[in-house]
Write an enzyme that holds these catalytic residues in place. Structure first.
Site, PDB file in Angstrom:
ATOM      1  N   LYS A   1      23.540  23.467  35.648  1.00 40.36           N
ATOM      2  CA  LYS A   1      22.431  23.814  36.543  1.00 40.36           C
ATOM      3  C   LYS A   1      21.164  23.029  36.209  1.00 40.36           C
ATOM      4  O   LYS A   1      20.392  22.668  37.101  1.00 40.36           O
ATOM      5  CB  LYS A   1      22.183  25.329  36.497  1.00 40.36           C
ATOM      6  CG  LYS A   1      23.334  26.147  37.117  1.00 40.36           C
ATOM      7  CD  LYS A   1      23.560  25.806  38.586  1.00 40.36           C
ATOM      8  CE  LYS A   1      24.603  26.702  39.234  1.00 40.36           C
ATOM      9  NZ  LYS A   1      24.787  26.431  40.658  1.00 40.36           N
TER      10      LYS A   1
ATOM     11  N   ILE B   1      21.432  37.684  40.656  1.00 39.39           N
ATOM     12  CA  ILE B   1      21.662  38.162  42.021  1.00 39.39           C
ATOM     13  C   ILE B   1      22.998  38.890  42.013  1.00 39.39           C
ATOM     14  O   ILE B   1      23.975  38.382  41.442  1.00 39.39           O
ATOM     15  CB  ILE B   1      21.728  36.979  43.015  1.00 39.39           C
ATOM     16  CG1 ILE B   1      20.506  36.052  42.871  1.00 39.39           C
ATOM     17  CG2 ILE B   1      21.888  37.470  44.451  1.00 39.39           C
ATOM     18  CD1 ILE B   1      19.175  36.632  43.266  1.00 39.39           C
TER      19      ILE B   1
ATOM     20  N   TYR C   1      27.710  26.292  32.140  1.00 41.57           N
ATOM     21  CA  TYR C   1      26.996  26.647  33.376  1.00 41.57           C
ATOM     22  C   TYR C   1      25.526  26.233  33.275  1.00 41.57           C
ATOM     23  O   TYR C   1      24.982  25.587  34.181  1.00 41.57           O
ATOM     24  CB  TYR C   1      27.121  28.154  33.602  1.00 41.57           C
ATOM     25  CG  TYR C   1      26.472  28.655  34.878  1.00 41.57           C
ATOM     26  CD1 TYR C   1      27.152  28.623  36.086  1.00 41.57           C
ATOM     27  CD2 TYR C   1      25.177  29.176  34.870  1.00 41.57           C
ATOM     28  CE1 TYR C   1      26.570  29.097  37.251  1.00 41.57           C
ATOM     29  CE2 TYR C   1      24.582  29.651  36.028  1.00 41.57           C
ATOM     30  CZ  TYR C   1      25.273  29.609  37.223  1.00 41.57           C
ATOM     31  OH  TYR C   1      24.681  30.079  38.376  1.00 41.57           O
TER      32      TYR C   1
ATOM     33  N   THR D   1      26.286  39.505  43.300  1.00 40.93           N
ATOM     34  CA  THR D   1      27.323  38.984  44.210  1.00 40.93           C
ATOM     35  C   THR D   1      28.669  39.135  43.506  1.00 40.93           C
ATOM     36  O   THR D   1      28.727  39.615  42.377  1.00 40.93           O
ATOM     37  CB  THR D   1      27.127  37.475  44.488  1.00 40.93           C
ATOM     38  OG1 THR D   1      27.319  36.755  43.263  1.00 40.93           O
ATOM     39  CG2 THR D   1      25.767  37.145  45.045  1.00 40.93           C
TER      40      THR D   1
ATOM     41  N   ILE E   1      26.025  34.413  48.094  1.00 35.62           N
ATOM     42  CA  ILE E   1      24.738  33.849  48.504  1.00 35.62           C
ATOM     43  C   ILE E   1      24.901  32.951  49.733  1.00 35.62           C
ATOM     44  O   ILE E   1      24.106  33.024  50.678  1.00 35.62           O
ATOM     45  CB  ILE E   1      24.120  33.062  47.318  1.00 35.62           C
ATOM     46  CG1 ILE E   1      23.713  34.038  46.198  1.00 35.62           C
ATOM     47  CG2 ILE E   1      22.938  32.213  47.765  1.00 35.62           C
ATOM     48  CD1 ILE E   1      23.376  33.386  44.866  1.00 35.62           C
TER      49      ILE E   1
ATOM     50  N   ASN F   1      25.788  24.746  47.878  1.00 42.20           N
ATOM     51  CA  ASN F   1      25.656  26.005  47.148  1.00 42.20           C
ATOM     52  C   ASN F   1      26.871  26.432  46.329  1.00 42.20           C
ATOM     53  O   ASN F   1      26.755  27.297  45.461  1.00 42.20           O
ATOM     54  CB  ASN F   1      25.289  27.061  48.217  1.00 42.20           C
ATOM     55  CG  ASN F   1      25.473  28.469  47.754  1.00 42.20           C
ATOM     56  OD1 ASN F   1      24.658  28.969  46.977  1.00 42.20           O
ATOM     57  ND2 ASN F   1      26.541  29.126  48.194  1.00 42.20           N
TER      58      ASN F   1
ATOM     59  N   SER G   1      19.761  27.124  39.396  1.00 45.14           N
ATOM     60  CA  SER G   1      19.712  28.470  38.804  1.00 45.14           C
ATOM     61  C   SER G   1      18.589  28.497  37.782  1.00 45.14           C
ATOM     62  O   SER G   1      18.238  27.458  37.211  1.00 45.14           O
ATOM     63  CB  SER G   1      21.025  28.779  38.084  1.00 45.14           C
ATOM     64  OG  SER G   1      20.902  29.963  37.330  1.00 45.14           O
TER      65      SER G   1
HETATM   66  P1  NDP Z   1      30.317  33.704  44.681  1.00 46.45           P
HETATM   67  O1  NDP Z   1      31.384  33.528  43.654  1.00 46.45           O
HETATM   68  O2  NDP Z   1      30.030  35.045  45.231  1.00 46.45           O
HETATM   69  O3  NDP Z   1      30.577  32.705  45.908  1.00 46.45           O
HETATM   70  C1  NDP Z   1      30.831  31.344  45.680  1.00 46.45           C
HETATM   71  C2  NDP Z   1      31.661  30.795  46.810  1.00 46.45           C
HETATM   72  O4  NDP Z   1      31.904  29.401  46.514  1.00 46.45           O
HETATM   73  C3  NDP Z   1      33.044  31.462  46.921  1.00 46.45           C
HETATM   74  O5  NDP Z   1      33.376  31.690  48.272  1.00 46.45           O
HETATM   75  C4  NDP Z   1      33.963  30.458  46.265  1.00 46.45           C
HETATM   76  O6  NDP Z   1      35.296  30.469  46.754  1.00 46.45           O
HETATM   77  C5  NDP Z   1      33.289  29.151  46.635  1.00 46.45           C
HETATM   78  N1  NDP Z   1      33.713  28.070  45.752  1.00 46.45           N
HETATM   79  C6  NDP Z   1      33.921  28.123  44.413  1.00 46.45           C
HETATM   80  N2  NDP Z   1      34.354  26.954  43.963  1.00 46.45           N
HETATM   81  C7  NDP Z   1      34.427  26.125  45.032  1.00 46.45           C
HETATM   82  C8  NDP Z   1      34.861  24.779  45.230  1.00 46.45           C
HETATM   83  N3  NDP Z   1      35.294  24.039  44.202  1.00 46.45           N
HETATM   84  N4  NDP Z   1      34.811  24.246  46.464  1.00 46.45           N
HETATM   85  C9  NDP Z   1      34.399  24.989  47.518  1.00 46.45           C
HETATM   86  N5  NDP Z   1      34.012  26.271  47.410  1.00 46.45           N
HETATM   87  C10 NDP Z   1      34.020  26.836  46.184  1.00 46.45           C
HETATM   88  O7  NDP Z   1      29.012  33.097  44.005  1.00 46.45           O
HETATM   89  P2  NDP Z   1      27.457  33.331  44.359  1.00 46.45           P
HETATM   90  O8  NDP Z   1      27.272  33.504  45.799  1.00 46.45           O
HETATM   91  O9  NDP Z   1      26.911  34.317  43.415  1.00 46.45           O
HETATM   92  O10 NDP Z   1      26.889  31.921  43.889  1.00 46.45           O
HETATM   93  C11 NDP Z   1      26.554  30.880  44.793  1.00 46.45           C
HETATM   94  C12 NDP Z   1      25.733  29.852  44.047  1.00 46.45           C
HETATM   95  O11 NDP Z   1      24.578  30.476  43.508  1.00 46.45           O
HETATM   96  C13 NDP Z   1      26.466  29.220  42.867  1.00 46.45           C
HETATM   97  O12 NDP Z   1      26.129  27.855  42.782  1.00 46.45           O
HETATM   98  C14 NDP Z   1      25.903  29.985  41.672  1.00 46.45           C
HETATM   99  O13 NDP Z   1      25.974  29.251  40.496  1.00 46.45           O
HETATM  100  C15 NDP Z   1      24.464  30.168  42.131  1.00 46.45           C
HETATM  101  N6  NDP Z   1      23.729  31.231  41.455  1.00 46.45           N
HETATM  102  C16 NDP Z   1      24.198  32.521  41.474  1.00 46.45           C
HETATM  103  C17 NDP Z   1      23.493  33.503  40.807  1.00 46.45           C
HETATM  104  C18 NDP Z   1      23.949  34.919  40.783  1.00 46.45           C
HETATM  105  O14 NDP Z   1      23.377  35.693  39.996  1.00 46.45           O
HETATM  106  N7  NDP Z   1      24.916  35.316  41.591  1.00 46.45           N
HETATM  107  C19 NDP Z   1      22.251  33.179  40.077  1.00 46.45           C
HETATM  108  C20 NDP Z   1      21.861  31.810  40.145  1.00 46.45           C
HETATM  109  C21 NDP Z   1      22.585  30.874  40.818  1.00 46.45           C
HETATM  110  P3  NDP Z   1      36.394  31.419  46.046  1.00 46.45           P
HETATM  111  O15 NDP Z   1      36.080  32.812  46.513  1.00 46.45           O
HETATM  112  O16 NDP Z   1      37.710  30.916  46.518  1.00 46.45           O
HETATM  113  O17 NDP Z   1      36.194  31.244  44.560  1.00 46.45           O
END
Ligand code: NDP
Length: 258
Positions: free
Chosen positions: A169, A198, A165, A200, A24, A97, A150
Site C-alpha cells: 500500500k 472499514i 500488505y 467489509t 468497498i 480498487n 490504505s
Molecule cells: P473485499 O475482500 O471485501 O473485496 C475485494 C474484491 O476484490 C473482492 O470481490 C475480490 O474477489 C476482488 N479481488 C481480489 N483479488 C482480485 C484479483 N486478483 N483480481 C480481481 N479482483 C480481485 O475487500 P475490501 O472491499 O475491504 O477492499 C477493497 C480495497 O480496499 C482493497 O484494495 C483493500 O486493500 C482496501 N482497503 C480496505 C480496508 C478495509 O478495512 N476493508 C482498509 C484500507 C484499504 P473475491 O471475492 O473473489 O476474492
C-alpha cells in the site's frame, strides 16, 4: 444544471471499478452510478460481479457490465478492457480498487505469499492503470483515476502483522504520485484514497477482539462503512477536483492523527 450537479455529477461518464463485486468497490460503484455514471466491474468472482452489475443497473437505471478477470493477469486485463470499451462505447474513469491481505509475521511469510500480495495490490494496480492510461492517451480522453491505497501505507497496523500488505500500500501511494506526474500533461488526474479500518468481507473474518481493538484505537471509536468512502472517490473523479492530482485522501476516523 444546479451547483450540486455542476460540482459532483459524473453524468455521461463510464467508470471501470476493479474488485467491484463486493465490499468497498461495490458500495462506491452504487454511489457513482447514483450521480450519473455507467459502470464496468472487473472482479475475480465473475458471478458476484454480474449480480452486482445487474443490481446497480436496476437500482440506478444505468448501463452496467462485468468481467471475470484477475488483475494480476496483464493480458486478460488488456483483453477485457478492450471488450469493455467496445461494449460501453468509451470509459472515462477508473476506481482501481481490488486488493487482498495476508496477516502473518514477516518471518512466517513465504515468498509465495509475499509475491501474491504484491502481485494483486501493487502489480494489479499498475497493470490496470497502465493499460487504462494508454487507452485514455491514445483516444485523447481527459480521464481520472482513483487508486485504493490504505492508511497501512503510512502506519504499521497492530495487533495483526501484515508487512506484505503495508509495503504494497505504501507503494500504491508512490505509484499514484509517479503516474500523476507523468500523465498531468494529458489532463489525466491520478489520486488515491487511504481508508482506515472499514467493515467489509476483507475485515469481517478477523478475531472479534482485534476488531474491538481497532475501533478502540480509532478516535471516532468505530470502524468505517464502505459507503463512507464514496463521497471522497466521487470528489476525486469529478470536476470539483480539476486541480487535484497526485494526492492521497486519508479517510480513517482519525486513526493516523495519533
Ligand atoms: P473485499 O475482500 O471485501 O473485496 C475485494 C474484491 O476484490 C473482492 O470481490 C475480490 O474477489 C476482488 N479481488 C481480489 N483479488 C482480485 C484479483 N486478483 N483480481 C480481481 N479482483 C480481485 O475487500 P475490501 O472491499 O475491504 O477492499 C477493497 C480495497 O480496499 C482493497 O484494495 C483493500 O486493500 C482496501 N482497503 C480496505 C480496508 C478495509 O478495512 N476493508 C482498509 C484500507 C484499504 P473475491 O471475492 O473473489 O476474492
Amino acid at each position: 444544471m444546479g451547483m450540486l450537479e455542476e460540482l459532483f455529477s459524473l453524468q455521461n461518464k463510464t467508470i471501470l471499478v476493479t474488485g467491484g463485486a463486493r465490499g468497498i468497490g461495490k458500495a462506491v460503484a452504487h454511489r457513482v452510478a447514483a450521480v450519473g455514471a455507467d459502470i464496468v466491474i472487473f472482479d475475480l468472482n465473475g458471478k458476484a460481479a454480474a449480480e452486482t452489475a445487474d443490481e446497480i443497473a436496476k437500482e440506478h437505471n444505468c448501463r452496467t457490465t462485468s468481467f471475470e478477470v484477475d488483475v494480476t493477469d496483464y493480458e486478460a486485463v488488456g483483453k477485457c478492457l478492450k471488450l469493455a470499451v467496445e461494449h460501453m462505447g468509451k470509459i472515462d474513469l477508473l476506481f482501481n480498487n481490488a486488493g487482498i491481505v495476508i496477516q502473518k509475521p514477516v518471518i512466517e511469510t513465504t515468498p509465495e505469499e509475499w509475491n501474491k500480495v504484491i502481485d494483486v495490490n501493487l502489480n494489479g494496480v499498475y497493470y490496470v492503470a497502465q493499460q487504462f492510461g494508454k487507452y485514455l492517451i491514445e483516444n485523447n480522453i481527459k480521464g481520472a483515476i482513483v487508486n485504493t491505497a490504505s492508511m497501512s501505507g503510512t502506519i504499521v497496523n497492530y495487533p495483526q502483522l501484515q508487512a506484505s500488505y503495508n509495503t504494497s500500500k505504501a507503494a500504491v501511494v508512490h505509484l499514484t504520485k509517479s503516474i500523476a506526474y507523468e500523465w498531468a500533461p494529458y489532463d489525466i488526474r491520478v489520486n488515491c484514497i487511504s481508508p482506515g479500518y472499514i467493515f467489509t468481507e476483507l475485515t469481517s473474518f478477523v478475531r472479534e477482539d482485534w476488531r474491538d481493538q481497532w475501533a478502540e484505537s480509532t478516535p471516532m471509536k468505530r470502524l468505517g462503512k464502505p459507503e463512507e468512502l464514496a463521497g471522497a472517490v466521487i470528489y476525486l473523479l469529478s470536476d470539483s477536483a480539476s486541480f487535484v492530482t497526485g494526492s492521497e485522501l486519508v479517510i480513517d476516523g482519525g486513526f493516523t492523527i495519533i
